[in-house]
Scaffold this active site. Structure first.
Site, mmCIF file in Angstrom:
data_model
loop_
_atom_site.group_PDB
_atom_site.id
_atom_site.type_symbol
_atom_site.label_atom_id
_atom_site.label_comp_id
_atom_site.label_asym_id
_atom_site.label_seq_id
_atom_site.Cartn_x
_atom_site.Cartn_y
_atom_site.Cartn_z
ATOM 1 N N ASP A 63 0.943 -1.201 0.026
ATOM 2 C CA ASP A 63 -0.140 0.067 -0.038
ATOM 3 C C ASP A 63 0.920 1.264 0.215
ATOM 4 O O ASP A 63 1.444 1.603 1.061
ATOM 5 C CB ASP A 63 -0.895 -0.012 1.343
ATOM 6 N N ASN A 90 5.142 1.997 -10.822
ATOM 7 C CA ASN A 90 4.030 2.278 -11.553
ATOM 8 C C ASN A 90 2.729 2.709 -10.803
ATOM 9 O O ASN A 90 1.784 3.199 -11.150
ATOM 10 C CB ASN A 90 3.691 0.828 -12.416
ATOM 11 N N TYR A 160 -2.449 15.862 -10.042
ATOM 12 C CA TYR A 160 -1.381 16.900 -10.698
ATOM 13 C C TYR A 160 -0.379 17.330 -9.496
ATOM 14 O O TYR A 160 1.072 17.073 -9.990
ATOM 15 C CB TYR A 160 -1.921 18.334 -10.916
ATOM 16 N N ALA A 161 -0.639 17.329 -8.359
ATOM 17 C CA ALA A 161 0.267 17.772 -7.300
ATOM 18 C C ALA A 161 1.279 16.292 -6.970
ATOM 19 O O ALA A 161 2.323 16.512 -6.941
ATOM 20 C CB ALA A 161 -0.457 17.981 -5.991
ATOM 21 N N ALA A 162 0.635 15.313 -7.047
ATOM 22 C CA ALA A 162 1.187 14.004 -6.913
ATOM 23 C C ALA A 162 2.424 13.790 -7.882
ATOM 24 O O ALA A 162 3.470 13.310 -7.645
ATOM 25 C CB ALA A 162 0.335 12.821 -6.624
ATOM 26 N N LYS A 163 2.134 13.748 -9.196
ATOM 27 C CA LYS A 163 2.817 13.633 -10.287
ATOM 28 C C LYS A 163 4.012 14.881 -10.279
ATOM 29 O O LYS A 163 4.948 14.404 -10.986
ATOM 30 C CB LYS A 163 1.741 13.575 -11.542
#
Length: 242
Positions: A63, A90, A160-163
């Site tokens: 997780d 991934n 968007y923030a995570a990427k």
């Protein structure tokens, strides 16, 4: 290409692109250690790999939003191998909703944690095993949303923030690990067809420039990059948008 003798770890391998890549790597001779949030999903993919190609594969729970789970995953990997030749980051939660008010706080926190913190922690805890490989690659499935001023996706601002965080991490890691011969490769695909792409033979001949990018094409890029000679450091794949 031939991946015989190479050990590959793939996160988010319970379905979609992660599962497809793991199966393809098994067909090329790799040994697979696959992670998914649910242990049952990870084990199903491992069983599919072995049934499909005979490649050795094990499914492990991971997780990405839970640091303790990531540490446990890394410990399980270390108990099974003395090195990792390819790590594919991934796994990441996708969150739809163009409005910031879409989604609750828990979903937003989980999206950022799995995509950003999860990538950092998996790589951190597996770094000793990557350093033990004679030819290690770290592959990050990022997203075109991490590119500057890319506003095409209808995904949530938290995605968007995570990427964007994942991209920043990959960029600095590429520069800092290159002196050790470890390649860090990032893919920035636009929204693509992630439907189960594992028909016996994917139809590639009929695709045109007007067609949406597919999971097969994304996995083709991953396999191409890790198959290059060790003096070839491909930092990123950017894709033209429709």
């Amino acid at each position: 290409m031939d991946l015989t003798g190479r050990t590959m770890v793939v996160t988010g391998a319970g379905r979609g692109t992660g599962r497809a890549l793991a199966l393809r790597a098994g067909r090329l001779g790799a040994r697979l250690l696959v992670g998914a949030r649910g242990l049952d999903a990870a084990r199903r993919t491992a069983e599919e790999i072995t049934a499909d190609s005979g490649a050795p594969a094990e499914g492990l729970a991971c997780d990405l939003s839970d640091p303790a789970s990531v540490r446990g995953f890394a410990a399980e990997v270390a108990a099974r191998t003395d090195r990792v030749d390819v790590l594919v980051n991934n796994g990441a939660r996708y969150l739809p909703g163009a409005d910031l008010l879409d989604g609750d706080d828990e979903a937003i926190a989980d999206t950022i944690a799995s995509g950003a913190t999860g990538t950092v922690l998996v790589t951190r805890h597996l770094l000793p095993l990557l350093r033990a490989s004679a030819a290690a690659d770290v592959v990050n499935l990022v997203s075109a949303v991490a590119e500057p001023r890319n506003h095409r996706s209808a995904s949530h601002p938290a995605f968007y923030a995570a990427k964007a965080a994942q991209a920043g991490f990959a960029d600095v890691l590429s520069a800092r690990l290159r002196p050790e011969g470890i390649r860090v490769i990032s893919l920035y695909p636009p929204d693509f067809d992630d439907a189960d792409p594992l028909a016996p033979a994917w139809d590639t001949a009929s695709r045109t420039a007007e067609d949406r990018l597919t999971a097969q094409s994304v996995t083709d890029c991953v396999l191409f990059a890790i198959g290059q000679p060790r003096d070839c450091f491909i930092r990123s794949f950017q894709f033209e948008q429709l």
